[in-house]
Design a protein around this motif. Structure first.
Motif, mmCIF file in Angstrom:
data_model
loop_
_atom_site.group_PDB
_atom_site.id
_atom_site.type_symbol
_atom_site.label_atom_id
_atom_site.label_comp_id
_atom_site.label_asym_id
_atom_site.label_seq_id
_atom_site.Cartn_x
_atom_site.Cartn_y
_atom_site.Cartn_z
ATOM 1 N N GLU A 1 -0.320 7.775 42.397
ATOM 2 C CA GLU A 1 -0.869 7.180 43.607
ATOM 3 C C GLU A 1 -0.981 8.234 44.714
ATOM 4 N N SER B 1 9.289 -0.887 49.011
ATOM 5 C CA SER B 1 9.067 -1.452 50.339
ATOM 6 C C SER B 1 10.078 -2.549 50.656
ATOM 7 N N CYS C 1 16.660 7.904 44.160
ATOM 8 C CA CYS C 1 15.255 7.934 43.723
ATOM 9 C C CYS C 1 15.173 7.504 42.254
ATOM 10 N N MET D 1 13.872 2.197 42.540
ATOM 11 C CA MET D 1 13.196 0.950 42.188
ATOM 12 C C MET D 1 14.156 0.048 41.425
ATOM 13 N N HIS E 1 11.959 8.118 52.525
ATOM 14 C CA HIS E 1 12.453 8.255 51.159
ATOM 15 C C HIS E 1 13.048 9.654 50.993
ATOM 16 N N GLN F 1 5.447 4.655 37.763
ATOM 17 C CA GLN F 1 4.170 3.999 38.020
ATOM 18 C C GLN F 1 3.495 4.506 39.293
ATOM 19 N N PHE F 2 4.279 5.084 40.207
ATOM 20 C CA PHE F 2 3.727 5.517 41.487
ATOM 21 C C PHE F 2 3.258 6.971 41.495
ATOM 22 N N MET G 1 9.793 3.912 38.474
ATOM 23 C CA MET G 1 9.153 4.643 39.556
ATOM 24 C C MET G 1 7.991 5.505 39.070
ATOM 25 N N GLU H 1 9.766 2.680 53.624
ATOM 26 C CA GLU H 1 8.679 3.327 52.892
ATOM 27 C C GLU H 1 7.748 2.275 52.300
ATOM 28 N N GLN H 2 6.598 2.734 51.805
ATOM 29 C CA GLN H 2 5.602 1.797 51.310
ATOM 30 C C GLN H 2 5.747 1.480 49.831
ATOM 31 N N TYR H 3 6.463 2.299 49.078
ATOM 32 C CA TYR H 3 6.529 2.103 47.634
ATOM 33 C C TYR H 3 7.694 1.192 47.256
ATOM 34 N N PHE I 1 2.123 9.736 47.106
ATOM 35 C CA PHE I 1 3.492 9.554 46.618
ATOM 36 C C PHE I 1 4.257 10.871 46.604
#
Length: 247
Positions: free
Chosen positions: A7, A188, A136, A162, A215, A3-4, A1, A184-186, A10
């Protein structure tokens, strides 16, 4: 996670948690790790000696009072028949600031996290049967822990974490998995469906639900806490864990 974290938007999915008035049933304990260090966790021992263990994994905030409280809740609802430990994956660091939480999550080394899990497993003993739950960042580690714990693993509950995507790793799972995801978009729907397909290819069972909630919906210290979705998700989680532990 991690990695986000950089962004746009987030951090907005992780509003600062509200304070919690908490007096716990357990206490902090320290154990050795294979890398030559020490780690710690919030431990509630079963009312009678048992090899049944639940490993609880924190959100990106660190091992805060909310996670300790959730460990207490699982302990009670498992009838006090399971040892429950919430592992401190940040080695004592805790924050309520989303930017700091992102930095902590990005800064922690995978090797160290694996050593914390291994140390907890060694503390539990070679005969321990271990199930895992997390949210999470900890949702991801619930599944990673299930993989790391090999034949000692009983099961994994992922709350909006993730998933592991490596099919060869998933083939080594010693259990099925319960996924409790958000809209959610992450992490997803596409990511979740890919995970389901990978689990099927690996010959492993995944049961999951995507809740119409944000989330972090199951954290009562989150201003976006969804009581109805959280109650339903927890019902699925505790039923799953009771079955795994036979309690």
């Amino acid at each position: 996670m991690a990695q986000f974290v950089n962004e746009p938007g987030f951090a907005a999915f992780h509003p600062a948690p509200t304070d919690l008035d908490f007096q716990g049933k357990g206490s902090m304990t320290t154990f050795s790790t294979p890398d030559g260090g020490n780690a710690s966790g919030y431990l509630i021992k079963a009312s009678v000696p048992t090899d049944k263990w639940l490993f609880v994994y924190q959100e990106w905030w660190g091992l805060n009072d909310h996670i300790k409280h959730q460990a207490d809740v699982f302990y009670d609802d498992l009838g006090g028949k399971v040892n429950v430990i919430a592992l401190d994956m940040y080695d004592g660091k805790v924050t309520s600031n989303p930017q700091e939480a992102g930095q902590l999550m990005q800064g922690v080394k995978e090797e160290r996290l694996e050593n914390i899990v291994a140390g907890a497993r060694l503390m539990a003993g070679s005969g321990a049967k271990i199930a895992n739950v997390g949210w999470c960042f900890g949702g991801s580690w619930s599944l990673k822990s299930a993989l790391l714990n090999g034949q000692q693993n009983l099961g994994s509950v992922i709350y909006y974490g993730m998933p592991v995507r490596d099919i060869e790793k998933l083939k080594t799972l010693n259990s099925d998995v319960l996924g409790l995801f958000a809209t959610e978009q992450y992490i997803s729907e596409a990511v979740i469906k890919e995970f389901a397909a990978n689990m099927e290819t690996a010959g492993k069972k995944l049961t999951y639900k995507i809740f119409p909630a944000v989330h972090g919906f199951s954290n009562p210290s989150n201003p976006r806490y969804d009581e109805a979705a959280s109650k339903e998700a927890y019902g699925l989680a505790i039923t799953y864990l009771k079955e795994k532990f036979g309690v």
